[in-house]
Scaffold this motif. Structure first.
Motif, PDB file in Angstrom:
ATOM      1  N   UNK A 159       0.844  -1.264  -0.099  1.00  0.00           N
ATOM      2  CA  UNK A 159       0.111  -0.050  -0.049  1.00  0.00           C
ATOM      3  C   UNK A 159       0.975   1.298  -0.221  1.00  0.00           C
ATOM      4  N   UNK A 160       0.776   2.120  -1.030  1.00  0.00           N
ATOM      5  CA  UNK A 160       1.686   3.429  -0.953  1.00  0.00           C
ATOM      6  C   UNK A 160       1.133   4.507   0.190  1.00  0.00           C
ATOM      7  N   UNK A 161       1.944   4.941   1.013  1.00  0.00           N
ATOM      8  CA  UNK A 161       1.748   6.060   1.793  1.00  0.00           C
ATOM      9  C   UNK A 161       2.124   7.500   1.275  1.00  0.00           C
ATOM     10  N   UNK A 162       1.054   8.127   1.548  1.00  0.00           N
ATOM     11  CA  UNK A 162       1.244   9.577   1.150  1.00  0.00           C
ATOM     12  C   UNK A 162       1.272  10.392   2.338  1.00  0.00           C
ATOM     13  N   UNK A 163       2.016  11.435   2.004  1.00  0.00           N
ATOM     14  CA  UNK A 163       2.071  12.496   3.367  1.00  0.00           C
ATOM     15  C   UNK A 163       1.139  13.650   3.175  1.00  0.00           C
ATOM     16  N   UNK A 164       0.317  13.892   4.144  1.00  0.00           N
ATOM     17  CA  UNK A 164      -0.557  15.074   4.077  1.00  0.00           C
ATOM     18  C   UNK A 164      -0.314  16.076   4.946  1.00  0.00           C
ATOM     19  N   UNK A 165       0.065  17.200   4.391  1.00  0.00           N
ATOM     20  CA  UNK A 165       0.342  18.256   5.431  1.00  0.00           C
ATOM     21  C   UNK A 165      -0.907  19.424   5.428  1.00  0.00           C
ATOM     22  N   UNK A 166      -1.075  19.526   6.985  1.00  0.00           N
ATOM     23  CA  UNK A 166      -2.372  20.256   7.297  1.00  0.00           C
ATOM     24  C   UNK A 166      -1.800  21.558   7.733  1.00  0.00           C
ATOM     25  N   UNK A 167      -2.211  22.550   7.277  1.00  0.00           N
ATOM     26  CA  UNK A 167      -1.691  24.006   7.858  1.00  0.00           C
ATOM     27  C   UNK A 167      -2.932  24.617   8.335  1.00  0.00           C
ATOM     28  N   UNK A 168      -3.062  25.206   9.741  1.00  0.00           N
ATOM     29  CA  UNK A 168      -4.095  25.679  10.544  1.00  0.00           C
ATOM     30  C   UNK A 168      -3.546  27.097  11.081  1.00  0.00           C
ATOM     31  N   UNK A 169      -4.329  27.988  10.562  1.00  0.00           N
ATOM     32  CA  UNK A 169      -3.742  29.439  10.979  1.00  0.00           C
ATOM     33  C   UNK A 169      -4.805  30.052  11.967  1.00  0.00           C
ATOM     34  N   UNK A 170      -5.483  28.984  12.853  1.00  0.00           N
ATOM     35  CA  UNK A 170      -6.285  29.299  13.886  1.00  0.00           C
ATOM     36  C   UNK A 170      -5.375  30.269  14.923  1.00  0.00           C
ATOM     37  N   UNK A 171      -5.829  31.105  15.696  1.00  0.00           N
ATOM     38  CA  UNK A 171      -5.048  31.820  16.784  1.00  0.00           C
ATOM     39  C   UNK A 171      -5.616  31.463  18.121  1.00  0.00           C
ATOM     40  N   UNK A 172      -6.934  30.908  18.360  1.00  0.00           N
ATOM     41  CA  UNK A 172      -7.212  30.344  19.682  1.00  0.00           C
ATOM     42  C   UNK A 172      -6.988  28.934  20.071  1.00  0.00           C
ATOM     43  N   UNK A 173      -7.089  28.510  21.063  1.00  0.00           N
ATOM     44  CA  UNK A 173      -6.834  27.185  21.593  1.00  0.00           C
ATOM     45  C   UNK A 173      -8.033  26.835  22.603  1.00  0.00           C
ATOM     46  N   UNK A 174      -8.890  26.039  22.232  1.00  0.00           N
ATOM     47  CA  UNK A 174      -9.105  25.666  20.807  1.00  0.00           C
ATOM     48  C   UNK A 174      -9.513  26.555  19.896  1.00  0.00           C
ATOM     49  N   UNK A 175      -9.494  26.212  18.412  1.00  0.00           N
ATOM     50  CA  UNK A 175     -10.085  27.086  17.309  1.00  0.00           C
ATOM     51  C   UNK A 175     -11.114  26.183  16.683  1.00  0.00           C
ATOM     52  N   UNK A 176     -11.834  26.846  16.166  1.00  0.00           N
ATOM     53  CA  UNK A 176     -12.952  26.340  14.904  1.00  0.00           C
ATOM     54  C   UNK A 176     -11.994  25.976  13.698  1.00  0.00           C
ATOM     55  N   UNK A 177     -11.172  26.734  13.479  1.00  0.00           N
ATOM     56  CA  UNK A 177      -9.972  26.346  12.258  1.00  0.00           C
ATOM     57  C   UNK A 177      -9.329  25.099  12.497  1.00  0.00           C
ATOM     58  N   UNK A 178      -8.909  25.015  13.663  1.00  0.00           N
ATOM     59  CA  UNK A 178      -8.151  23.694  13.804  1.00  0.00           C
ATOM     60  C   UNK A 178      -9.043  22.424  13.604  1.00  0.00           C
ATOM     61  N   UNK A 179     -10.408  22.759  14.499  1.00  0.00           N
ATOM     62  CA  UNK A 179     -11.244  21.626  14.310  1.00  0.00           C
ATOM     63  C   UNK A 179     -11.703  21.290  12.926  1.00  0.00           C
ATOM     64  N   UNK A 180     -11.821  22.325  11.972  1.00  0.00           N
ATOM     65  CA  UNK A 180     -12.271  22.029  10.627  1.00  0.00           C
ATOM     66  C   UNK A 180     -10.887  21.366   9.761  1.00  0.00           C
TER      67      UNK A 180
END
Length: 207
Positions: free
Chosen positions: A1-22
């Motif tokens: 099975x091929x393994x791909x690398x997925x980079x997730x960039x989150x620019x949320x400022x709060x902790x927690x943030x709706x941006x990171x949740x999405x």
């Protein structure tokens, strides 16, 4: 099975943030979509909040420090990117744009990217099309057709709103998985002797 690398960039400022949740929901949906297509994936998250000062220093000095270089390498070396920004003043956040400014202008050429944004009201939903998509088009990234926007009512608007957001996430993740799995393997140097006729064919005059 091929393994791909997925980079997730989150620019949320709060902790927690709706941006990171999405961002997390998009990443999970994309991993699931890739597995349905016979490929595995590893997820690496770049939380821009942690690099805010590093980004500012790099813009002023022109030299990113070790932590920011690692974050940049994560994004530019990934098979695909999920980029999520909060909406500030009817556009992407300054931190989000500043991080993009740190990247080399050719670093994301041809990279599949899923775009997403969060805001307090659905009135900002077009920010993905009039601001974020043109930014990544300039970088010559391959953005998937469905961009995902989540307003406050998408998180707290009842089952109907939640189902609509879930459907958008699933559709966008599927589109990203299709692009990733459809990419050809890295080109290998051609064998210069592939088309050379055999000695027997030369002797028979058939070559």
């Amino acid at each position: 099975m091929t393994t791909r690398t997925l980079a997730v960039v989150s620019a949320g400022l709060g902790v927690p943030s709706s941006t990171r949740l999405l961002a997390d929901r998009l990443a999970a949906a994309t991993v699931a979509a890739l597995r349905e297509r016979g490929e595995d994936a590893t997820v690496e998250v770049v939380e821009l909040r942690e690099h805010a000062r590093d980004v500012a220093d790099a813009l002023v000095t022109g030299f990113p420090n070790a932590a920011l270089r690692a974050a940049v390498a994560t994004v530019t070396g990934a098979d695909a990117v999920i980029a999520v920004t909060p909406v500030f003043t009817a556009s992407y956040s300054g931190l989000f744009k500043s991080f993009v400014d740190v990247l080399d202008k050719d670093a994301l050429t041809g990279t599949p990217v899923l775009l997403a944004a969060t805001a307090g009201t659905a009135r900002h939903s077009l920010v993905l099309e009039h601001a974020v998509r043109p930014l990544f088009s300039y970088l010559r990234a391959v953005t998937v057709p469905t961009a995902v926007f989540a307003a406050s009512e998408d998180w707290a608007g009842g089952d109907g709103a939640g189902q609509e957001l879930a459907a958008r996430i699933t559709r966008a993740a599927g589109e990203l998985a299709d692009v990733v799995t459809g990419r050809p393997a890295a080109a290998r140097p051609a064998d210069p002797f592939t088309d050379v006729p055999s000695f027997e064919d030369l002797l028979r005059g058939t070559a």
